[in-house]
Scaffold this motif. Structure first.
Motif, PDB file in Angstrom:
ATOM      1  N   TYR A 116       0.824  -1.225   0.000  1.00 58.71           N
ATOM      2  CA  TYR A 116       0.000   0.000   0.000  1.00 58.71           C
ATOM      3  C   TYR A 116       0.854   1.270   0.000  1.00 58.71           C
ATOM      4  O   TYR A 116       0.337   2.367   0.173  1.00 58.71           O
ATOM      5  N   GLN A 141      -2.709   2.848  -1.857  1.00 57.57           N
ATOM      6  CA  GLN A 141      -4.089   2.520  -1.483  1.00 57.57           C
ATOM      7  C   GLN A 141      -4.351   3.108  -0.113  1.00 57.57           C
ATOM      8  O   GLN A 141      -3.425   3.277   0.685  1.00 57.57           O
ATOM      9  N   TYR A 142      -5.626   3.387   0.143  1.00 56.34           N
ATOM     10  CA  TYR A 142      -6.028   3.698   1.509  1.00 56.34           C
ATOM     11  C   TYR A 142      -6.930   2.549   1.956  1.00 56.34           C
ATOM     12  O   TYR A 142      -8.101   2.481   1.577  1.00 56.34           O
ATOM     13  N   SER A 143      -6.334   1.631   2.709  1.00 60.51           N
ATOM     14  CA  SER A 143      -7.040   0.383   3.011  1.00 60.51           C
ATOM     15  C   SER A 143      -7.409   0.313   4.482  1.00 60.51           C
ATOM     16  O   SER A 143      -6.565   0.495   5.354  1.00 60.51           O
ATOM     17  N   THR A 180     -15.102   0.806  -4.236  1.00 59.00           N
ATOM     18  CA  THR A 180     -14.111   0.246  -3.309  1.00 59.00           C
ATOM     19  C   THR A 180     -13.433  -0.930  -4.008  1.00 59.00           C
ATOM     20  O   THR A 180     -13.883  -1.343  -5.072  1.00 59.00           O
ATOM     21  N   SER A 208     -10.187  -1.255   0.245  1.00 59.88           N
ATOM     22  CA  SER A 208      -9.564   0.017  -0.125  1.00 59.88           C
ATOM     23  C   SER A 208     -10.610   1.042  -0.532  1.00 59.88           C
ATOM     24  O   SER A 208     -11.533   0.742  -1.291  1.00 59.88           O
TER      25      SER A 208
END
Ligand SMILES: *Cc1c(COP(=O)(O)O)cnc(C)c1O
Length: 502
Positions: free
Chosen positions: A275, A425-427, A447, A483
């Protein structure tokens, strides 16, 4: 969505009397300018006609046309609208050449033309629409873009077009000057001694392992919670991926579990900067030094991130990255790079990238066709100029997500104090992932899941003999991870809207 504004609408917008007569035209332009999801253009063929018509208008009112006023008029237009070029494959209509130019520009960028010109509306009814048509189709639903590659293209389009044209006009499609330019700029950006472009992030891993002489039956320690390419390339060379579970906070390889997996056959450790965040490179490098192992960093997602102040490309013996379009620094196809501070490894990887050749038609090694196209290098070189800013914007989006989501029952990304993340990514983690994803989808919030199945459970790795339960953290995280939209342009409104619906 792309729109070309025809001349008549532009004049409706700029002329005080016409503004009153044609309020729809004004509304259309205001709507297009304020909403990020639209790209708004004029056709290059309209510019001199705009100036000419404005001059006529000024003459009629004042008896003469001031050059300064004309210049300001065109400059204002160019500050609001991008230019869509007339493509070479234009189909000229001799009844109205100008209209056919505008239509050709629109076809080239997949745009609709907004116009009041009845002739155009009739003749090109599938491409041209009236202001009223446009206003009727506006949907006020928020369609949030996950990676927003279109917006980035729109922002840098003039420079990108110029650099792509240069490559096409030189016909230097393979190893043209843009390749060297990019490699130099990558070195400067990363501080790595050598940056070598190659055909993809996957091939970057192959080049790295081939340069380190990884052979069948060698073992390479890596994480099962990553994209398939990490372990696939190890297996492709006949070597054996040996998995180690991940850290529950960073989702990167758990360095404390590595030593237990080292055998006589172990040749290298391959951490992944998942990420966008490097793994615990202090601990990993220490283990590697102690056991005389090589370190290859799979930095496909983490270009520009740092660990202890060093860029990700300076970590390990060789660090790799990918320029796949959806990675933080992407091209318009496949591309990648390897980085090293070793002169010998750099020389060898440059050779391996062109079929192991030492000089033309003399082959020292078994290599591969692993070059990155000149045109892709030219594209990355343009984007690299803005990458520092893009990276800062991604990090800003990440901190805004934290503010918006911190009071919810979710696990948010954790960044180690020694590291910065490129936020590929923003997971987040949720226990009822299917429900959350379905609910967000209802509200047009896209998503994704990176990754739903850890590699030790993949069919292709059955022969390695792993089973469910072998890597409990990876298995748990793969069931909960999800994500959210992440790119430099996620707006405050969008973040608020997303938070509202989680
Ligand atoms: C994307 C990715 C790769 C492969 O890069 P490509 O350019 O798509 O070949 C390898 N490893 C990781 C962790 C990736 O995310």
């Amino acid at each position: 969505m792309n729109y070309i504004i025809d001349l008549n609408i532009i004049f409706d917008y700029y002329n005080i009397q016409r503004r009153e007569l044609f309020p729809d035209s004004v509304e259309v332009i205001e709507e297009l300018l304020k909403n990020d999801k639209y790209n708004i253009y004029i056709s290059s063929s309209s510019i001199d006609n705009l100036e000419f018509t404005k001059a006529q208008e000024l003459k009629k009112t004042f008896g003469f046309a001031s050059k300064i006023v004309l210049k300001e008029f065109i400059e204002d237009i160019l500050s609001k609208f991008k230019i869509a070029k007339t493509p070479s494959y234009i189909d000229i209509d001799f009844e109205d050449i100008e209209d056919s130019q505008v239509i050709a520009s629109a076809k080239a960028i997949n745009a609709k033309v907004i116009t009041r010109d009845k002739g155009m509306l009739k003749k090109y009814s599938n491409i041209s629409i009236t202001p009223k048509d446009f206003l009727e189709t506006i949907d006020n639903k928020k369609a949030i873009d996950f990676a927003n590659l279109k917006k980035q293209y729109f922002m840098y389009q003039p420079e990108l077009e110029e650099e792509m044209d240069k490559v096409l006009n030189n016909s230097s499609y393979i190893m043209g000057s843009a390749v060297k330019d990019l490699e130099e700029n990558l070195q400067t950006f990363t501080n790595a001694k050598h940056a070598i472009t190659c055909s993809s992030g996957t091939d970057a891993l192959l080049l790295a392992m081939m340069a380190l002489d990884i052979k069948p039956d060698d073992e390479i320690i890596t994480t099962p919670f990553t994209f398939i390419a990490t372990a696939e390339t190890i297996a492709f060379l006949g070597a054996k991926p040996v998995f180690v579970d991940i850290d529950e906070k960073t989702y990167n390889i758990d360095a404390s579990k590595i030593e237990a997996k080292i055998t006589k056959k172990t040749k290298a450790i391959m951490p992944v900067s998942l990420y966008g965040q490097p793994a615990d490179m202090d601990a990993i490098q220490k283990i590697a030094d102690k056991h005389n192992l090589k370190v290859i960093v799979d930095g496909a997602q983490s270009f520009g991130s740092t660990f202890n102040g060093k860029t990700d490309s300076n970590l390990g013996d060789i660090s790799t990255t990918s320029f796949f379009p959806a990675k933080p620094l992407g091209c318009f196809g496949d591309g990648g790079a390897v980085f090293t501070n070793s002169d010998d490894l750099a020389t060898k990887m440059k050779s391996l990238r062109v079929h192991g050749q030492s000089k033309r038609y003399h082959h020292q090694y078994i290599g591969m066709g692993g070059r990155m196209d000149t045109i892709q290098c030219a594209i990355v070189d343009v984007k690299l100029k803005y990458y520092e800013k893009d990276l800062a914007l991604r990090q800003e989006v990440a901190s805004k997500y934290i503010q918006a989501l911190k009071d919810k029952d979710l696990v948010l990304p954790f960044v180690d104090k020694r590291a910065t993340s490129a936020f590929a990514q923003y997971s987040i983690r949720v226990q009822n992932r299917n429900d959350v994803q379905a609910k967000l989808k209802e509200h047009q919030i896209p998503t994704a899941v990176h990754y739903p199945m850890p590699l030790h459970l993949q069919e292709c790795f059955k022969y390695l003999g792993y089973k469910k339960g072998d890597f409990p953290v990876s298995e748990l995280v793969s069931e909960e991870i999800m994500s959210l939209p992440m790119n430099p342009y996620v707006s405050d409104d969008e973040i608020r809207y997303i938070a509202e619906h989680i």
